[in-house]
Design an enzyme around this catalytic site. Structure first.
Site, PDB file in Angstrom:
ATOM      1  N   GLY A   1       0.770  -1.173   0.165  1.00 13.25           N
ATOM      2  CA  GLY A   1      -0.141  -0.266   0.006  1.00 13.25           C
ATOM      3  C   GLY A   1       0.895   1.161   0.133  1.00 13.25           C
ATOM      4  O   GLY A   1       1.862   1.339  -0.821  1.00 13.25           O
TER       5      GLY A   1
ATOM      6  N   PHE B   1       3.673   3.773   1.725  1.00 13.29           N
ATOM      7  CA  PHE B   1       4.889   3.481   2.312  1.00 13.29           C
ATOM      8  C   PHE B   1       4.483   4.158   3.786  1.00 13.29           C
ATOM      9  O   PHE B   1       4.008   5.448   3.648  1.00 13.29           O
ATOM     10  CB  PHE B   1       6.054   3.947   1.624  1.00 13.29           C
ATOM     11  CG  PHE B   1       7.290   3.274   1.886  1.00 13.29           C
ATOM     12  CD1 PHE B   1       7.615   2.059   1.531  1.00 13.29           C
ATOM     13  CD2 PHE B   1       7.941   3.683   3.135  1.00 13.29           C
ATOM     14  CE1 PHE B   1       8.578   1.431   1.677  1.00 13.29           C
ATOM     15  CE2 PHE B   1       9.060   3.337   3.570  1.00 13.29           C
ATOM     16  CZ  PHE B   1       9.488   1.900   2.686  1.00 13.29           C
ATOM     17  N   GLY B   2       4.837   3.441   4.806  1.00 18.03           N
ATOM     18  CA  GLY B   2       4.790   4.443   6.099  1.00 18.03           C
ATOM     19  C   GLY B   2       3.514   3.705   6.728  1.00 18.03           C
ATOM     20  O   GLY B   2       3.471   4.290   7.936  1.00 18.03           O
TER      21      GLY B   2
ATOM     22  N   THR C   1      -0.460   2.731   8.507  1.00 20.77           N
ATOM     23  CA  THR C   1      -1.710   3.243   8.924  1.00 20.77           C
ATOM     24  C   THR C   1      -1.448   4.498   9.607  1.00 20.77           C
ATOM     25  O   THR C   1      -2.160   5.518   9.062  1.00 20.77           O
ATOM     26  CB  THR C   1      -2.400   2.234   9.543  1.00 20.77           C
ATOM     27  OG1 THR C   1      -2.763   0.846   8.784  1.00 20.77           O
ATOM     28  CG2 THR C   1      -3.950   2.830  10.051  1.00 20.77           C
TER      29      THR C   1
ATOM     30  N   HIS D   1       0.326  24.391  40.659  1.00 20.70           N
ATOM     31  CA  HIS D   1      -1.091  25.192  41.095  1.00 20.70           C
ATOM     32  C   HIS D   1      -0.978  26.238  39.947  1.00 20.70           C
ATOM     33  O   HIS D   1       0.104  27.176  39.956  1.00 20.70           O
ATOM     34  CB  HIS D   1      -0.864  25.563  42.486  1.00 20.70           C
ATOM     35  CG  HIS D   1      -2.285  26.156  42.718  1.00 20.70           C
ATOM     36  ND1 HIS D   1      -3.332  25.706  42.807  1.00 20.70           N
ATOM     37  CD2 HIS D   1      -2.287  27.613  43.054  1.00 20.70           C
ATOM     38  CE1 HIS D   1      -4.608  26.539  42.986  1.00 20.70           C
ATOM     39  NE2 HIS D   1      -3.805  27.842  43.102  1.00 20.70           N
TER      40      HIS D   1
HETATM   41  P1  FAD Z   1       0.144  -0.701   9.864  1.00 20.65           P
HETATM   42  O1  FAD Z   1       0.893   0.777   9.897  1.00 20.65           O
HETATM   43  O2  FAD Z   1      -1.066  -0.595   9.042  1.00 20.65           O
HETATM   44  O3  FAD Z   1       1.324  -1.253   8.499  1.00 20.65           O
HETATM   45  C1  FAD Z   1       0.864  -2.328   7.745  1.00 20.65           C
HETATM   46  C2  FAD Z   1       1.415  -2.163   6.378  1.00 20.65           C
HETATM   47  O4  FAD Z   1       1.557  -3.502   5.886  1.00 20.65           O
HETATM   48  C3  FAD Z   1       0.474  -1.362   5.564  1.00 20.65           C
HETATM   49  O5  FAD Z   1       1.329  -0.235   4.871  1.00 20.65           O
HETATM   50  C4  FAD Z   1      -0.098  -2.286   4.367  1.00 20.65           C
HETATM   51  O6  FAD Z   1      -0.468  -1.800   3.245  1.00 20.65           O
HETATM   52  C5  FAD Z   1       1.331  -3.410   4.436  1.00 20.65           C
HETATM   53  N1  FAD Z   1       0.605  -4.638   4.171  1.00 20.65           N
HETATM   54  C6  FAD Z   1      -0.439  -5.498   4.519  1.00 20.65           C
HETATM   55  N2  FAD Z   1      -0.390  -6.482   3.984  1.00 20.65           N
HETATM   56  C7  FAD Z   1       0.711  -6.643   3.110  1.00 20.65           C
HETATM   57  C8  FAD Z   1       1.239  -7.798   2.320  1.00 20.65           C
HETATM   58  N3  FAD Z   1       0.768  -8.904   2.248  1.00 20.65           N
HETATM   59  N4  FAD Z   1       2.305  -7.510   1.369  1.00 20.65           N
HETATM   60  C9  FAD Z   1       3.201  -6.386   1.725  1.00 20.65           C
HETATM   61  N5  FAD Z   1       2.245  -5.153   2.649  1.00 20.65           N
HETATM   62  C10 FAD Z   1       1.339  -5.456   3.305  1.00 20.65           C
HETATM   63  N6  FAD Z   1      -3.575   4.369  17.253  1.00 20.65           N
HETATM   64  C11 FAD Z   1      -2.952   5.219  18.189  1.00 20.65           C
HETATM   65  O7  FAD Z   1      -2.283   4.613  19.022  1.00 20.65           O
HETATM   66  N7  FAD Z   1      -3.444   6.321  18.419  1.00 20.65           N
HETATM   67  C12 FAD Z   1      -4.138   6.807  17.556  1.00 20.65           C
HETATM   68  O8  FAD Z   1      -4.760   8.047  17.970  1.00 20.65           O
HETATM   69  C13 FAD Z   1      -4.664   6.224  16.620  1.00 20.65           C
HETATM   70  N8  FAD Z   1      -5.698   6.788  15.715  1.00 20.65           N
HETATM   71  C14 FAD Z   1      -6.075   6.098  14.743  1.00 20.65           C
HETATM   72  C15 FAD Z   1      -6.956   6.527  13.733  1.00 20.65           C
HETATM   73  C16 FAD Z   1      -7.540   5.995  12.714  1.00 20.65           C
HETATM   74  C17 FAD Z   1      -8.455   6.479  11.856  1.00 20.65           C
HETATM   75  C18 FAD Z   1      -6.907   4.499  12.393  1.00 20.65           C
HETATM   76  C19 FAD Z   1      -7.325   3.434  11.303  1.00 20.65           C
HETATM   77  C20 FAD Z   1      -5.978   4.021  13.301  1.00 20.65           C
HETATM   78  C21 FAD Z   1      -5.786   4.603  14.367  1.00 20.65           C
HETATM   79  N9  FAD Z   1      -4.681   3.983  15.307  1.00 20.65           N
HETATM   80  C22 FAD Z   1      -4.167   4.820  16.579  1.00 20.65           C
HETATM   81  C23 FAD Z   1      -4.126   2.743  15.160  1.00 20.65           C
HETATM   82  C24 FAD Z   1      -2.800   2.800  14.443  1.00 20.65           C
HETATM   83  O9  FAD Z   1      -2.796   3.421  13.345  1.00 20.65           O
HETATM   84  C25 FAD Z   1      -2.395   1.532  14.475  1.00 20.65           C
HETATM   85  O10 FAD Z   1      -2.165   0.483  15.567  1.00 20.65           O
HETATM   86  C26 FAD Z   1      -0.787   1.299  13.726  1.00 20.65           C
HETATM   87  O11 FAD Z   1      -0.734   2.129  12.847  1.00 20.65           O
HETATM   88  C27 FAD Z   1      -0.603  -0.127  13.494  1.00 20.65           C
HETATM   89  O12 FAD Z   1       0.573  -0.195  12.997  1.00 20.65           O
HETATM   90  P2  FAD Z   1       1.167  -1.507  12.195  1.00 20.65           P
HETATM   91  O13 FAD Z   1       2.494  -1.400  11.915  1.00 20.65           O
HETATM   92  O14 FAD Z   1       0.674  -2.770  12.805  1.00 20.65           O
HETATM   93  O15 FAD Z   1       0.332  -1.702  10.947  1.00 20.65           O
END
Ligand code: FAD
Length: 466
Positions: free
Chosen positions: A35, A37-38, A40, A438
Site C-alpha cells: 500500500g 509507504f509508512g 496506517t 498550581h
Molecule cells: P500498519 O501501519 O497498518 O502497517 C502495515 C502495512 O503493511 C501497511 O502499509 C499495509 O499496506 C502493508 N501490508 C499489508 N499486507 C501486506 C502484504 N501482504 N504485503 C505487503 N504489504 C502489506 N493508534 C494510536 O495509538 N493512536 C491513535 O490516535 C490512533 N488513531 C487511529 C486513527 C485511525 C483512523 C486508524 C485507522 C487507526 C488509528 N490508530 C491509532 C491505530 C494505529 O494506526 C495502528 O495501531 C498502527 O498504525 C498499526 O501499525 P502496524 O505497523 O501494525 O500496521
C-alpha cells in the site's frame, strides 16, 4: 551472491519500517509494501486524524468564545485547505521514506503484495520470489465493512478514504460507535456537518469504563443524532442521497456514509499456511510474548497480531522484535501490563488499567473515586461542566488499578497515572511526594488521588492522610 535471498525480510512498512536499526548494518534487508509507504498511522490513521482534530478544536473554541466574554464568529471552514495542509505535510514524508529504503545501503524495497509460497519464501505481486533467514510480518489491519453495506452497491467511505474527500458532506452518516467513529463525528460536526451515528450497541465507546461511556453517550446525544441499538439492514442510493434501512424499521438519510465498524488483521492475504504460520480464531497471527510466530524464523508485531491495535503498542513491539532479532540469546518480552489509550473526540477520553467493572468482575478489593474538572481552579477558568477523572485503586496495596478520564486534554493528563501504574507507585506517594503545579489543570489528577481515604486496617496509607 543470490540476489533473491535476504538476511531479513519485513512485510509492511508501518511499524515494520522502524526495524531497520544499525544492528542490521551489513545485512541484506528486503522491505515489502503493498500500500502506501509508512502504513496506517502516518497515512490514514493517528497522525492525519489528529491534525483534523486540532482544526476541529480551533473551530469549537471560536464557537464557544462568547462564553468567556469574547465575541467571535466562525465565518467558514475551508475543508480543502485543511485537507491540503495535512496531506502536503504527510505525503512527502511517506514518499521520502520510500525513496530512503529504495536507495538504502542494505535495503531493497519491493512495492507489491507479499504472500508465502513455502516456509520463509515470499512471492511478491511484482513478480519476484524471495527467501529470507528471518521474516517479520508487520502487515497491520484494515477496516471491516459489514456485508449489508459492502454488498449493497452504495458508495461508502472508511477511515482510509474519508479524509481525502473533496468537499464537506451535507449530512454524514457514520456506522459504528467506537473510537474511529467518535473521532470523525467530532471532526465533521465541528466543521458544521450534521452527523448521524448508527451503532449496534446502546453505548458509544463501549470499551471505556462504563461510567465514562454512559456520560460520553449522553453528551454525544446532545450533539449528534444517535441511532443506538440498531444495525443497518439495507442501503440504497438515488441521485447522491443515501438511505439506510435500520433493523428497528426506521430509515436514515444523508449524502455521505462512513463505515467505522472495527478493523480486521491483515493475516488472511498472506497464505500463512504455506509459511507454517498459525492464526488465532479472531484472525490475529499467533505469537509468543517475544513476537515469534509458530514458524521458525518468522516474527510478527503490531495490529496483525496485537490485541491492542494502537500505534504506541506497535512501536514498542517493533523495538522489542528489533532487539530480539539482534540478540536471540537475550530475548525481550512485550510488556502489555498497562497499555494506555486515548480517543481524540469531544470531550477527549483516556484510559489505562482496569475499569471499575473489570475490577468488580475479577473480585478485587477496590475503591473508585471521581474528580470533576469543574471542581478545580483551572476547571473554573474553562467553565467546565463535564470533565471527570475516575480512579480505581486497591486499598490493601495503595496501588492504582485503573485511571479513566473524560475531558479537555485527557490524553495528556493521564500520563502521570500511566507512570504510576507502570512503575508501581502508590496513590499516596504520587499524590504527596511531588509538587503539583498550581493551578494547572493537572490538579484534576492530584485531587482525584487525594480523594482516596482508606481506613486504619488498610495498612498502606496513614489514617487521615489519604
Ligand atoms: P500498519 O501501519 O497498518 O502497517 C502495515 C502495512 O503493511 C501497511 O502499509 C499495509 O499496506 C502493508 N501490508 C499489508 N499486507 C501486506 C502484504 N501482504 N504485503 C505487503 N504489504 C502489506 N493508534 C494510536 O495509538 N493512536 C491513535 O490516535 C490512533 N488513531 C487511529 C486513527 C485511525 C483512523 C486508524 C485507522 C487507526 C488509528 N490508530 C491509532 C491505530 C494505529 O494506526 C495502528 O495501531 C498502527 O498504525 C498499526 O501499525 P502496524 O505497523 O501494525 O500496521
Amino acid at each position: 551472491m543470490d540476489n533473491t535471498h535476504f538476511d531479513l525480510a519485513i512485510v509492511g512498512t508501518g511499524s515494520g519500517n522502524s526495524l531497520v536499526t544499525p544492528n542490521f548494518d551489513g545485512q541484506r534487508i528486503a522491505i515489502i509494501e503493498s500500500g502506501t509507504f509508512g502504513g496506517t498511522c502516518l497515512n490514514v490513521g493517528c497522525i492525519p486524524t489528529k491534525m483534523y482534530v486540532y482544526a476541529a478544536e480551533v473551530a469549537n473554541t471560536v464557537r464557544s468564545a462568547a462564553r468567556y466574554g469574547i465575541d467571535a464568529s466562525l465565518d467558514g471552514v475551508r475543508w480543502r485547505d485543511i485537507r491540503d495542509r495535512i496531506f502536503t505535510r504527510i505525503d512527502p514524508i511517506s514518499e521520502a521514506g520510500k525513496r530512503y529504503r529504495q536507495a538504502g545501503p542494505n535495503t531493497t524495497a519491493f512495492l507489491g503484495h507479499a504472500e508465502f509460497t513455502a516456509p520463509r519464501t515470499l512471492s511478491i505481486s511484482t513478480g519476484e520470489v524471495i527467501t529470507a533467514d528471518r521474516i517479520v510480518l508487520a502487515t497491520g489491519a484494515r477496516p471491516a465493512v459489514p456485508a449489508q453495506i459492502a454488498g449493497s452497491g452504495v458508495p461508502f467511505h472508511t477511515s482510509d478514504t474519508i479524509m481525502r474527500i473533496d468537499a464537506l458532506p451535507r449530512h454524514l452518516i457514520i456506522v459504528g460507535g467506537g473510537y474511529i467513529a467518535a473521532e470523525f463525528a467530532h471532526v465533521f460536526s465541528a466543521f458544521g456537518v450534521p452527523v448521524t451515528i448508527i451503532n449496534r450497541s446502546t453505548q458509544l465507546v463501549r470499551a471505556a469504563d462504563s461510567e465514562i461511556s454512559h456520560r460520553f453517550t449522553e453528551l454525544a446525544g446532545r450533539r449528534w443524532r444517535l441511532r443506538l441499538g440498531c444495525e443497518v439492514r439495507s442501503a440504497r442510493e438515488r441521485d447522491g442521497e443515501l438511505a439506510l434501512g435500520l433493523t428497528d424499521g426506521s430509515e436514515v438519510t444523508g449524502d455521505c456514509l462512513l463505515v467505522a465498524t472495527g478493523r480486521i488483521p491483515n493475516s488472511d492475504r498472506l497464505n500463512l499456511a504455506a509459511g507454517g504460520v498459525e492464526v488465532l480464531p479472531d484472525g490475529r497471527i499467533k505469537a509468543d510474548p517475544y513476537g515469534r510466530t509458530t514458524a521458525e524464523g518468522v516474527w510478527t508485531l503490531g495490529d496483525v497480531s496485537s490485541p491492542h491495535q494502537l500505534k504506541h503498542v506497535a512501536n514498542a513491539e517493533a523495538r522489542c522484535v528489533a532487539h530480539n532479532l539482534a540478540h536471540p540469546d537475550r530475548l525481550h518480552a512485550f510488556d502489555e501490563r498497562f497499555v494506555p489509550s486515548a480517543v481524540f473526540t469531544d470531550p477527549q477520553l483516556a484510559s489505562v488499567g482496569l475499569t471499575e467493572d473489570q475490577a468488580k468482575a475479577q473480585g478485587l478489593a477496590y475503591r473508585a473515586v471521581v474528580q470533576h474538572y469543574g471542581d478545580t481552579a483551572y476547571g473554573w477558568a474553562m467553565e467546565d461542566t463535564t470533565g471527570i477523572c475516575k480512579l480505581v485503586a486497591d486499598p490493601r496495596t495503595g496501588l492504582l488499578l485503573g485511571a479513566h478520564l473524560m475531558g479537555y486534554q485527557a490524553s495528556n493528563l493521564i500520563q502521570p497515572l500511566v507512570q504510576a501504574i507502570s512503575f508501581g507507585q502508590t496513590v499516596a506517594d504520587v499524590a504527596r511526594l511531588q509538587y503539583w503545579i498550581h493551578p494547572a489543570l493537572m490538579e484534576v489528577v492530584e485531587n482525584a488521588l487525594l480523594k482516596f481515604r482508606f481506613d486504619e486496617q488498610d495498612a498502606v496509607f496513614a489514617p487521615g492522610e489519604l
